[in-house]
Enzyme design. Structure first.
Site, short mmCIF file in Angstrom:
data_model
loop_
_atom_site.label_atom_id
_atom_site.label_comp_id
_atom_site.label_asym_id
_atom_site.label_seq_id
_atom_site.Cartn_x
_atom_site.Cartn_y
_atom_site.Cartn_z
N SER A 74 6.54 58.80 15.29
CA SER A 74 6.09 58.57 13.93
C SER A 74 4.65 59.11 13.75
CB SER A 74 6.19 57.09 13.62
OG SER A 74 6.11 56.83 12.24
N ARG B 102 3.54 46.09 3.13
CA ARG B 102 4.29 45.99 4.38
C ARG B 102 5.79 45.80 4.13
NH1 ARG B 102 4.47 47.77 9.52
NH2 ARG B 102 5.24 46.19 10.96
N ASP C 272 17.55 57.84 10.53
CA ASP C 272 16.15 57.77 10.12
C ASP C 272 16.01 58.54 8.83
OD1 ASP C 272 12.97 58.49 11.87
OD2 ASP C 272 13.37 57.98 9.78
N HIS D 204 14.47 54.53 11.20
CA HIS D 204 13.21 55.02 11.76
C HIS D 204 12.74 54.14 12.92
CE1 HIS D 204 9.49 57.16 12.06
NE2 HIS D 204 8.75 56.14 11.69
N ASP D 205 13.07 52.88 12.85
CA ASP D 205 12.72 51.94 13.92
C ASP D 205 13.30 52.32 15.28
OD1 ASP D 205 12.44 48.42 12.82
OD2 ASP D 205 10.96 50.04 13.04
#
Lengths: 641, 641
Positions: A197, A267, A362, A395-396
């Site tokens: 990332s 967040r 992702d 994406h995690d």
């Protein structure tokens, strides 16, 4: 997959406790910033694992993502978890028994390295109160206070935290601080720089700015710049923070309230972008209308709402709003190029090899973006391996245990090298000693092996497990050869990479747009022609990219097939490549030697060499012995002027 | 595509001017709400186009999306644009020369119908000052003031706007208000109910609650419920509004400031979700770092930032924050079922036919969600047509001119019916008079036509342009027959639908999971077997879904092919289905009559009828005349006990 099964995403393991193994160093020379202005002195907070060897050749720089910090891994069994425990540690893919691993907090952060929460006074109180003797240019100081605690120190006069006045920094500025750290640690050239990332942005920035800084660049779940969509989300997140009534232009440190609402909303938004759609469905759909109740003023009508409220609030206890703005802006400004030419300029002088990894679900850093980088590197003839890992985790994924177990071996293999002469072929002995079976070739592959000269650069399209490339390398061990594979099946990509070969994740039906004209001495299409949809297009591409091409294919005019067809009136079958049912054969095309010859003539191609086999009878067939009837396998070496 | 080319998305055409053709009616009977509580009286604001016919059989209800209103289309050339001008108007797909079109503002909105901005007093000031005589239960009042203006009226004592105290409403409650409007207008049964996004939710809610309320239900870019991802975004949007310092628990109407910041942020978020990734790249990438500067305190570092700031602020001039909360919550609570059984329960009693349309790049209401509904309707044997339209425009596509031009004809065709007996086959004359060419069948299709009894229900897999189904219908004109097609190519789906046939967008390689056992008398696979990957799986499915199956296919053991192959030693070719090059034939499988017979026997299938042709010689081949050699085409009727 439920996120609860793998508590490895950043959120579940972070705490706002002090970083017990963090070290701090001060860089007292001003840092001139890319976008103007400067920072008079920088405090850099970092952690290390393992030991730097005598010639400082085993150092690996690990770069963290936007909400990460220096604590990439545990230092011992009792230590708090690190965000990349699944990748870093004794005997892990990044083996701390073998390498000296360094992970600094980024410039602009709030976990120890200088950031918006730090005092902007010219006189640095820290220096005055340090128990250590100041060393010109560098000072060592260990600060045991929690970073957030440290930020709330009061000062008189000019001694306010930077707040929103912290200068605009870039990824490049982060890299400069890391470079000073490298100098401080006595590291001239990294063995590798690794990051996911935002960490991937740092790795790519390093090598584009300092082309000789590392042997290997490993960039995971990343991009040459954010998509406009990702950019839009960041803009909204910053708007939420900056319009929070307690933001006060970023000067909130000495106030009773911080902009926690805006930061929590930012967040929450980030969270949704890190998750795949499938992951969200698995996590929230079963109890959609049954929220867990937590202490929060945020909406909790739905299960996803209470989850987001919880994650948002938890984040505000450990992260600084100004830092979030600073780091997300740096990420948004990052731009190595939006087209191939620009990217090629960017990476042109790099001497390192590359490993890129992306994840299928992702959607924040979509695989197509990694592919842009891979295409540019390939056109530059750089050593690159690229895999798009099938994953549901969005994406995690780069932080999730299950996915680390999949891509970790790629990282490990890329770091493995017993000699410093990059590119020299490993001997067959090395492969065997690693526990891999010795390479077994087909008859066609043996023929191909024979006709490829030592020292050739070879591109193997549909390279399977890399057995042919490995055999070529073994045959000419001692002679550097540029070898690269293309594959589309994940297990094949992994197997090929585990042989220490470069391989990229590519669908041949899209042609070979990544490669340039005459890039390779030889392009091989071995036992793959029958699987290709766009045959003519691929042959054209092979002839463009390779000075010569070698194709091998099963001959569907082979005598046994003709006989079978004529006598039984059924879709013909025979042993080997022909042994499938008509209704589920994986073969897509059914070339005959005569058909292929006709096509090549039509395409203006010259056949330089023809080798025919009746493999079922282990018999070589001469070219004048009606191979179209008598051979079941053909190998043709061709070129086009 | 650039959004600037098609200024048809909601934002570019809205204004906060009064709705010049809006009509208002009061419903003075309390409305009991689904989630508890009631509204003592409801003001409903609506617009109409066209004229209701004598038997009130030509009325179409149009339902708008979350930020829409009653102004679906212009009323004349000088009128302000409507949000669905590309679909509604004289001679348009929803033809106002033919139909009476009604579009009300939804309950909970802020464009004329009762919503959170309205006064909550028991005494209705409006009624007391109305120039018209009150009619028990219903009052007519035209309110010329702008809706937002009307909302800021001051009142003494209890007369405050509802604000956040407006009761929680559902899509079902919106439908109840619309039902009262229908009663008021004298409409007992709608000709059609049409809506996109939230409007689609309303259409689906109507038919699930009132199974006989309409002849046709048209649900576009919609879902049985939001994805967890979409739900998460809505939660964040509401959090942004509700934490705005000027929100004041929703009682901001008489204050100097409204929660415009929070509402703008909510809208920015919505905007990104309505756009496809490709559309955002086209719009923002070229000048990513060159924002247009607008008067705004929001961040404008990037072009996407100034766009979002502009859109966010513009929205706050015409939309009420409480309304946004109310409507998004209603959308989030909407849930017709998360699995097939639940959806089947929901639609079980519906008597209408359905048209569903989705868009490939819509990631907010992804096509898979429309497919869930289609699968449930199909399993219930409802009349349904479904098309997934290829589009780059994301969720916005249903409002974009270019996409309306593509799916509009589907809507138009679904509304076209000269008789009220739904399901009766149109005569061939009808089709010809519409300008379509008379159906020309292949020899195999003629055979199939002959063996399908009148009155059969028929499912045609890979139905092409629907020519066989149309021919079956024409052959048995006058006898109702359930006819349905399955296709995967968009142009074929459109062509089949334009013949007035039901067709669903389906990839046969996934089997037929939508259909139940023995659902059709006959399932046809005509000239498609050679295009299928999963042959056995599909045959199994056909035998499950159909009491009988009919397959037709080219015979790849045909004499001419055998001779060609043996003599030339090349991939065999012959006229017709066999006339392709080996390297680019669209054929995926190469069945022979003998192979298919063998497979069917292996599968325990009984062959009830076999018809063979040598089409190239226009000759019928008897079953005992070695068809495997002499026929180029086979038609088999099969079943399995």
């Amino acid at each position: 997959m439920s996120l609860n099964e793998d508590c490895s995403s950043t959120d579940d393991i972070r705490s706002d406790e002090p970083l017990s193994h963090a070290q701090t160093v001060w860089f007292n020379q001003p840092l001139l910033l890319e976008r103007g202005g400067q920072l008079p002195k920088i405090r850099c907070c970092y952690e290390t694992w393992g030991t730097l060897n005598a010639d400082a050749s085993n150092a690996i720089l690990v770069c963290h993502a936007v909400s990460g910090d220096s604590h990439a891994a545990r230092h011992n069994a009792n230590d708090q978890p690190g965000w990349w425990d699944g990748l870093i540690g004794p005997g892990m893919s990044i083996d701390t028994n073998q390498f000296f691993v360094v992970c600094p907090n980024v410039l602009g952060g709030c976990r120890g390295t200088t950031g918006p929460g730090d005092l902007r006074a010219e006189d640095d109180l820290e220096l005055a109160t340090s128990p250590n003797q100041p060393i010109p240019g560098v000072s060592i100081n260990s600060d045991e206070r929690s970073p957030l605690e440290a930020m709330s120190r009061q000062g008189g006069g000019d001694e306010r935290p930077y707040g929103a006045d912290f200068p605009r920094i870039t990824i490049g500025d982060m890299v400069e601080v890391q470079r000073r750290l490298a100098d401080h640690l006595g590291i001239v050239k990294w063995r590798a720089i690794v990051g996911g990332s935002l960490g991937g942005h740092q790795a790519l920035q390093w090598v584009s700015r300092y082309p000789n800084c590392t042997h290997t660049c490993i960039a995971i779940a990343t991009s040459p710049r954010l998509t406009s969509q990702a950019l839009g989300f960041d803009v909204i997140a910053r708007n939420a923070i900056q319009t929070d009534p307690h933001f006060h232009g970023g000067q909130y440190y000495d106030r009773p309230n911080r902009p926690v609402t805006g930061l929590a909303i930012a967040r929450m938004l980030g969270h949704i972008t890190y998750l795949s759609v499938a992951a969200m469905e698995a996590k929230f759909d079963p109890d959609r209308h049954d929220p867990r109740h937590i202490a929060s003023d945020f909406e909790q009508r739905f299960s996803v709402g209470s989850y987001l409220a919880h994650q948002g609030q938890k984040f505000t206890t450990r992260f600084d709003a100004n830092s979030y703005i600073t780091l997300s802006m740096a990420m948004d400004l990052f731009d190595l190029g939006g087209n191939r030419l620009k990217l090629m300029e960017t990476f042109d002088e790099c001497t390192c090899d590359f490993l890129l990894v992306s994840f299928s679900s992702d959607w924040l850093f979509p695989p197509a973006q990694s592919r842009e980088i891979v295409n540019a590197l390939t056109a530059l003839d750089k050593r690159v391996t690229y895999a798009e890992i099938t994953s549901d985790a969005g994406h995690d994924a780069f932080l999730i245990a299950r996915d680390m177990a999949t891509y970790g071996p790629l990282v490990q293999e890329r770091l493995r090298s017993s000699d410093t002469h990059r590119g020299v072929n490993l001997s067959a002995g090395d492969a065997v000693s690693k526990g891999q079976s010795p390479v077994q070739l087909t008859v066609a592959e043996e023929s191909i092996l024979e006709i490829i000269p030592a020292g050739s650069s070879v591109l193997d399209l549909g390279c399977g497990c890399g057995e042919l490339l490995a055999a070529i390398r073994d045959r000419h061990a001692g002679t550097p050869m540029r070898l690269m594979g293309v594959e589309v099946a994940q297990e094949n990509i992994l197997s090929t990479a585990m042989r220490g070969l470069d391989v990229i994740d590519y669908d041949l039906n899209n042609g070979l747009p990544a490669f340039i004209d005459d890039q390779f001495d030889v392009v091989v299409l071995n036992a793959t022609l029958q699987a290709v949809d766009n045959v003519v297009a691929l042959l054209e591409e092979m002839l463009r990219v390779g000075k010569k091409a070698i194709i091998s294919f099963p001959n569907f005019a082979y005598r046994a097939l003709r006989e079978d067809y004529v006598t039984r009136g059924r879709s013909p079958r025979a042993v080997g490549e022909f042994d499938f049912d008509w209704h589920d054969t994986p073969n897509r095309r059914f070339p005959t030697i005569a058909d292929v010859h006709d096509l090549l003539i039509e395409m203006g191609v010259t056949i330089d060499r023809e080798i025919y086999w009746d493999v079922s009878q282990a018999r070589h067939i001469d070219a004048d012995d009606d191979p179209n009837l008598n051979a079941d396998t053909a190998v043709l070496e061709i070129h086009r002027s």
